[in-house]
Write a protein that holds these residues in place. Structure first.
Motif, short mmCIF file in Angstrom:
data_model
loop_
_atom_site.label_atom_id
_atom_site.label_comp_id
_atom_site.label_asym_id
_atom_site.label_seq_id
_atom_site.Cartn_x
_atom_site.Cartn_y
_atom_site.Cartn_z
N LYS A 15 0.85 -1.21 0.00
CA LYS A 15 0.00 0.00 0.00
C LYS A 15 0.88 1.26 0.00
N GLU A 16 1.98 1.19 0.74
CA GLU A 16 2.91 2.33 0.82
C GLU A 16 3.72 2.49 -0.45
N THR A 17 4.17 1.34 -1.01
CA THR A 17 5.14 1.41 -2.12
C THR A 17 4.50 1.29 -3.50
N LYS A 18 3.28 0.73 -3.58
CA LYS A 18 2.60 0.55 -4.88
C LYS A 18 1.17 1.05 -4.79
N PRO A 19 1.00 2.37 -4.83
CA PRO A 19 -0.34 2.93 -4.64
C PRO A 19 -1.35 2.50 -5.71
N LEU A 20 -0.85 2.02 -6.83
CA LEU A 20 -1.78 1.58 -7.90
C LEU A 20 -2.52 0.30 -7.54
N ILE A 21 -1.95 -0.48 -6.60
CA ILE A 21 -2.65 -1.71 -6.16
C ILE A 21 -3.69 -1.29 -5.12
N GLN A 22 -4.94 -1.25 -5.56
CA GLN A 22 -6.02 -0.74 -4.71
C GLN A 22 -6.50 -1.76 -3.69
N LYS A 23 -6.64 -3.02 -4.15
CA LYS A 23 -7.24 -4.04 -3.28
C LYS A 23 -6.17 -4.90 -2.60
N ALA A 24 -6.49 -5.37 -1.42
CA ALA A 24 -5.58 -6.30 -0.73
C ALA A 24 -5.48 -7.59 -1.54
N VAL A 25 -4.29 -8.15 -1.59
CA VAL A 25 -4.04 -9.38 -2.35
C VAL A 25 -3.82 -10.51 -1.36
N GLU A 26 -4.39 -11.68 -1.66
CA GLU A 26 -4.17 -12.86 -0.81
C GLU A 26 -2.89 -13.55 -1.26
N PHE A 27 -1.93 -13.71 -0.35
CA PHE A 27 -0.66 -14.35 -0.70
C PHE A 27 -0.48 -15.66 0.05
N ASP A 28 0.28 -16.57 -0.56
CA ASP A 28 0.83 -17.72 0.14
C ASP A 28 2.32 -17.46 0.34
N PHE A 29 2.92 -18.14 1.33
CA PHE A 29 4.32 -17.88 1.68
C PHE A 29 5.12 -19.17 1.67
N LEU A 30 6.26 -19.13 1.00
CA LEU A 30 7.17 -20.27 0.93
C LEU A 30 8.36 -20.02 1.86
N VAL A 31 8.52 -20.92 2.82
CA VAL A 31 9.67 -20.84 3.73
C VAL A 31 10.45 -22.13 3.57
N CYS A 32 11.72 -22.01 3.17
CA CYS A 32 12.57 -23.19 2.89
C CYS A 32 11.90 -24.08 1.83
N GLY A 33 11.29 -23.47 0.83
CA GLY A 33 10.73 -24.23 -0.29
C GLY A 33 9.40 -24.90 -0.03
N GLU A 34 8.82 -24.69 1.18
CA GLU A 34 7.54 -25.33 1.48
C GLU A 34 6.53 -24.28 1.92
N LEU A 35 5.27 -24.48 1.53
CA LEU A 35 4.22 -23.54 1.90
C LEU A 35 4.06 -23.47 3.41
N LEU A 36 3.97 -22.26 3.93
CA LEU A 36 3.82 -22.06 5.37
C LEU A 36 2.38 -22.36 5.78
N CYS A 37 2.20 -23.41 6.61
CA CYS A 37 0.86 -23.80 7.07
C CYS A 37 0.76 -23.77 8.59
N SER A 38 1.83 -23.33 9.26
CA SER A 38 1.83 -23.23 10.73
C SER A 38 2.53 -21.92 11.07
#
Length: 420
Positions: free
Chosen positions: A48-71
């Protein structure tokens, strides 16, 4: 390092391959007990601070050590045996949106096979019939012809006003059909006979010129998919009347010791097969020989090949889904996915995303998986009330499954705007 990892502060750096969502490369200090939801809030705040053109919140997934973070990050790192003292790189990517339930297509018996092409769906049924539907749920045709349960259906081509497809059945035959779309009439133009027992699976080659069938006689037959009477068998010489012309196999691949449960084309000359004999085989169809053999520890009920990642996904009797890399020189099993509570009956790769696939099982569940999240599926596609026998993702927008509850269920996949 502190013993209570929940109190530890971490230095993290966020990276992404999706350029439109890239944030500055500076490290952030966060609590180690945060989970994906809090990371999502943080990345969106930075965006929101760095890319004002992105109006809506985006849902992200996160990879930690190559695996999706589920905990929490702390639990994730503890499991991987990684120190919380180093700056941690966290990759984020837009989450694949949850598929939305659409139509439910009612049949008179168990649905054992389903295949989508553009806006049409083929389904094969235990009452010996084949059905054509629109993806909006309109029933176009019920097609008789087979004399035992239909175990495989596959579109060959849809061009203009004419479509062709193939089917296989426990009646020991495969059939080639032509559908006149404007007239909504179907003719069986070729009946293929060459197996000694019921047929279990069918796959049409990418070029649409030939197809393969697998059977309870442990054999694989290769056939021409030509719709003309290329064999030129005079009607009076046939041993018994057939629908359309009769055809024999171009060749037969022998080597499995039990029923062949799946056949899939890897390329125009290479065929993948799975069997109840705990083996996967890759065949050279021209030479009729085996290129490679992969041993599992249980019966394989299904297998699928992805040209996007050159990997095989398998469904098995031990309730696990596995990914095999046939090119690997070390462990051929890349990942094991554990969540089903019954036999896994069907698996299908996404045709557009190299890390997504579907699985369906006797526990009545259809699951959408991310290859980097082996213990937790991305989504459970609920709705079936009995064993699920087949699933299909040939149309990238539609996830389709057939069940012993006599229904085909359709889920619509809305593509994330930035596909990986």
């Amino acid at each position: 390092m502190a013993t209570d990892q929940g109190e530890v502060q971490l230095q993290v750096r966020f990276v992404t391959k999706q350029e439109q969502y890239a944030v500055p490369d500076s490290p952030y200090a966060i609590q180690s007990n945060v989970q994906a939801a809090e990371l999502n809030t943080l990345v969106n705040a930075v965006l929101k601070e760095t890319k004002p053109l992105i109006q809506k919140a985006v849902e992200f997934d996160f990879l930690v050590c190559g695996e999706l973070l589920c905990s929490s990050i702390a639990e994730h790192l503890q499991e991987k045996g990684i120190s919380t003292e180093d700056t941690l790189e966290i990759e984020y990517l837009e989450r694949f949106p949850a598929p939305k339930p659409q139509e439910c297509l009612m049949h008179d018996d168990w649905v054992s096979s389903v295949h989508t092409h553009d806006s049409w769906i083929l389904s094969g049924c235990y009452d010996n019939s084949i059905h054509i539907w629109t993806t909006k749920g309109q029933h176009k045709l019920a097609i008789p012809g087979h004399t035992s349960p239909v175990k495989g259906v596959s579109w060959i081509s849809i061009e203009g006003d004419q479509a062709s497809f193939a089917s296989c059945s426990h009646d020991q035959s495969a059939m080639l059909w032509v559908w006149n779309v404007p007239r909504n009439s179907v003719d069986c133009v070729v009946t293929c006979r060459g197996h000694d027992k019921g047929l279990e699976c069918i796959a049409v080659a990418v070029d649409g010129k030939h197809f393969a069938t697998g059977s309870w006689d442990n054999n694989i037959c290769l056939w021409s998919a030509s719709l003309t009477d290329e064999d030129n068998v005079p009607a009076k010489k046939r041993s018994k009347p057939e629908q359309g012309n009769s055809r024999t196999p171009k060749s037969t691949l022998k080597g499995h010791r039990e029923a062949v449960s799946a056949v899939k084309w890897v390329d125009y000359n290479t065929l993948l097969s799975s069997s109840w004999d705990h083996l996967l085989k890759l065949w050279d169809c021209e030479l009729g020989g085996i290129k490679q053999e992969i041993a599992g520890n249980k019966a394989f009920f299904d297998a699928d090949w992805s040209p996007l990642n050159n990997s095989i996904v398998t469904a098995s009797a031990d309730r696990h889904v596995r990914i095999y890399d046939p090119r690997s020189t070390e462990s051929i099993v890349k990942t094991t996915f554990t969540s089903h509570t019954g036999w896994v009956q069907s698996v299908r790769w996404s045709t557009t995303r190299d890390t997504l696939f579907l699985s369906a099982g006797y526990d009545g569940q259809v699951k959408l998986w991310e290859t980097r999240s082996p213990r937790t599926p991305l989504y459970d596609l609920t709705g079936h009330e009995d064993k699920v026998l087949c699933c299909d993702w040939s149309n990238p927008a539609l996830l389709v499954s057939g069940s012993c509850d006599n229904t085909v269920r359709i889920f619509k996949a809305k593509h994330a705007t930035a596909s990986a």
